[in-house]
Design a protein around this motif. Structure first.
Motif, PDB file in Angstrom:
ATOM      1  N   ALA A 175      -6.768   2.293   4.700  1.00 32.05           N
ATOM      2  CA  ALA A 175      -5.319   2.447   4.706  1.00 32.05           C
ATOM      3  C   ALA A 175      -4.819   2.990   6.044  1.00 32.05           C
ATOM      4  O   ALA A 175      -3.700   2.680   6.466  1.00 32.05           O
ATOM      5  N   VAL A 226      -2.915  -6.390   6.851  1.00 31.26           N
ATOM      6  CA  VAL A 226      -3.704  -5.954   5.699  1.00 31.26           C
ATOM      7  C   VAL A 226      -4.849  -6.914   5.414  1.00 31.26           C
ATOM      8  O   VAL A 226      -5.987  -6.497   5.177  1.00 31.26           O
ATOM      9  N   ARG A 253       0.819  -1.219   0.000  1.00 30.49           N
ATOM     10  CA  ARG A 253       0.000   0.000   0.000  1.00 30.49           C
ATOM     11  C   ARG A 253       0.855   1.273   0.000  1.00 30.49           C
ATOM     12  O   ARG A 253       0.656   2.146  -0.857  1.00 30.49           O
ATOM     13  N   ASP A 302      -7.641   0.612  -2.932  1.00 35.61           N
ATOM     14  CA  ASP A 302      -6.491   1.518  -2.948  1.00 35.61           C
ATOM     15  C   ASP A 302      -6.391   2.361  -4.225  1.00 35.61           C
ATOM     16  O   ASP A 302      -5.978   3.527  -4.157  1.00 35.61           O
ATOM     17  N   VAL A 330      -2.332  -4.311  -6.231  1.00 37.39           N
ATOM     18  CA  VAL A 330      -2.609  -3.585  -4.994  1.00 37.39           C
ATOM     19  C   VAL A 330      -3.861  -4.144  -4.319  1.00 37.39           C
ATOM     20  O   VAL A 330      -4.508  -5.063  -4.823  1.00 37.39           O
ATOM     21  N   TRP A 331      -4.207  -3.570  -3.171  1.00 40.08           N
ATOM     22  CA  TRP A 331      -5.269  -4.117  -2.323  1.00 40.08           C
ATOM     23  C   TRP A 331      -6.571  -3.311  -2.388  1.00 40.08           C
ATOM     24  O   TRP A 331      -6.558  -2.092  -2.526  1.00 40.08           O
TER      25      TRP A 331
END
Length: 437
Positions: free
Chosen positions: A402, A204, A87, A109, A105-106
């Motif tokens: 985040a 995460v 992140r 995001d 990515v997660w």
């Protein structure tokens, strides 16, 4: 007749099958909405992805990447970072305007820096039409204002993993279906010296998955449909009080756990119940020292809470292409190749049910029925609830996750650092910083 390198490669029957969706002419009958990308001269690419927990995932991804490079001459360097580092690395690359061309990515995001990303709408709509459509939750993470700012790649399913012999020793023949029974099981397992352990740290995947289930199962939510912060509610207080009771049964130290810690504790025999991806099962199965543990391992979905329905987060990963890349067409060509049926099915199967497909056509992959342990993970993309529930996804929802607002709220309350009421009020204040921008 003289054949150049490209002609020779495209004449290969095996390669033709592998390149079926790549977009070169005369490979197969053209799909109606198929985009064609001509990679830039001299292109070379760098992809940054998360460190895999299942070796087969990485092996299959790299094998598919090599096929692409062999076919095109385009070198693709695949680097990896820990889950927690993805992140911030993506945010820095986006805002500085340099670094990898692409990243995995997660969650949402990409919504934190949409103006820094290449528009992938042509590729996203092509894949959607060809492969039965995206699952709604996955598409929501990737689309903003009607455009694909990312490409859905996978859902990493999360399920409760436990030792069958240990729950039986605690007096339970079957895993409880509701949160009340689940708490009683955890109490009994602690009394037997085989406790549970769930991540309350800034993990995460595991940390976010766990606390979102706690909140949602009791009817709480961060925001309402209009994006108004509503975390300060009786439902949230009920979820925190329930979490406190569970935490009292856990092995000490879970407030500091990252995504790797519960894996290690389970495999070391320190805990007998946690939540994880299917990677936990394969880590045990593939190690001679823990094969007996693997034979005793079972998996199931999280229990149903007062809300009366299954509500689970599940981790998602999206591919993004940064605007700063010098090779946008090569990036699109690479992602297209990786998402076509031959490559995607090989990756799903290689991942041993760790990566659940974003496109419905791949639900028929035989990996989902090859082992009973896979069952709770098979429908992860279909059943996931997005982290921004019940409001719209965007900058605020991505930033709140985040910043670990929800994770911190639960951690501070279950450890006794703050009261449930103060923890909830603090979470409300922090979330409003983003939703009122």
């Amino acid at each position: 007749m003289t054949m150049n390198r490209r002609d020779l490669l495209m004449a290969s029957a095996g390669l033709t099958a592998g390149m079926a969706g790549f977009g070169f002419q005369n490979v197969r009958p053209a799909f109606a909405q198929e985009p064609n990308y001509t990679p830039e001269q001299g292109a070379s690419l760098r992809l940054l992805r998360w460190t895999p927990f299942v070796k087969g995932d990485e092996d299959a991804w790299l094998a598919n990447t090599k096929k692409f490079s062999d076919a095109t001459g385009i070198e693709v360097r695949v680097d990896k970072e820990s889950w927690e580092d993805i992140r911030p690395k993506a945010a820095v690359a986006a805002n500085v305007g340099s670094g990898p061309d692409m990243m995995l990515v997660w969650f949402d995001d990409p919504h934190q820096y949409p103006d820094k990303l290449l528009d992938l709408t042509d590729l996203g709509t092509y894949l959607e039409a060809k492969y039965g459509g995206y699952y709604e939750g996955m598409k929501g993470y990737a689309v903003r204002d009607g455009k694909f700012i990312a490409l859905p790649v996978a859902t990493i399913g999360n399920a409760v993993c436990y030792r069958q012999s240990h729950i039986e020793a605690a007096g339970f023949k079957e895993f409880p279906k509701d949160t009340g029974g689940f708490l009683e099981l955890c109490k009994a397992m602690k009394a037997k010296g085989t406790p549970a352990g769930f991540a309350h740290g800034k993990a995460v995947g595991d940390g976010n998955n766990y606390v979102h289930w706690l909140l949602w199962s009791h009817g709480g939510k961060m925001v309402d449909e209009s994006g108004n912060v509503v975390i300060n509610s009786p439902e949230t207080i009920a979820a925190i009080n329930y979490a406190k009771s569970l935490y009292e049964t856990f092995i000490p130290g879970t407030e500091g756990w990252l995504d790797i810690n519960n894996n290690r504790a389970f495999l070391a025999g320190q805990i007998s119940l946690t939540a994880n991806g299917v990677s936990l099962y394969y880590a045990a199965k593939n190690d001679e020292k823990t094969k007996e543990l693997a034979a005793d391992l079972r998996s199931t979905n999280f229990p149903i809470g007062p809300v009366g329905q299954s509500v689970e987060l599940h981790q998602t990963t999206q591919a993004i292409v940064f605007n700063h890349t010098q090779y946008p067409n090569a990036c699109k060509a690479y992602l297209k190749f990786m998402m076509e049926a031959e490559q995607m099915n090989a990756w799903i199967e290689g991942s041993s049910a760790y990566c659940c497909q974003p496109l419905k056509a791949f639900a028929s992959n035989p990996v989902w029925t090859s082992d009973p342990i896979h069952a709770p993970y098979a429908r992860a993309s279909e059943t996931l609830r997005p982290n921004g529930y019940a409001g719209p996804l965007g900058y605020a929802s991505a930033a709140v996750m985040a910043d670990y607002v929800l994770v911190d709220m639960f951690a501070s309350a279950v450890t006794g650092g703050t009261s449930p009421e103060d923890a909830t009020a603090q979470a409300e204040k922090r979330a409003n910083r983003y939703y009122r921008v």
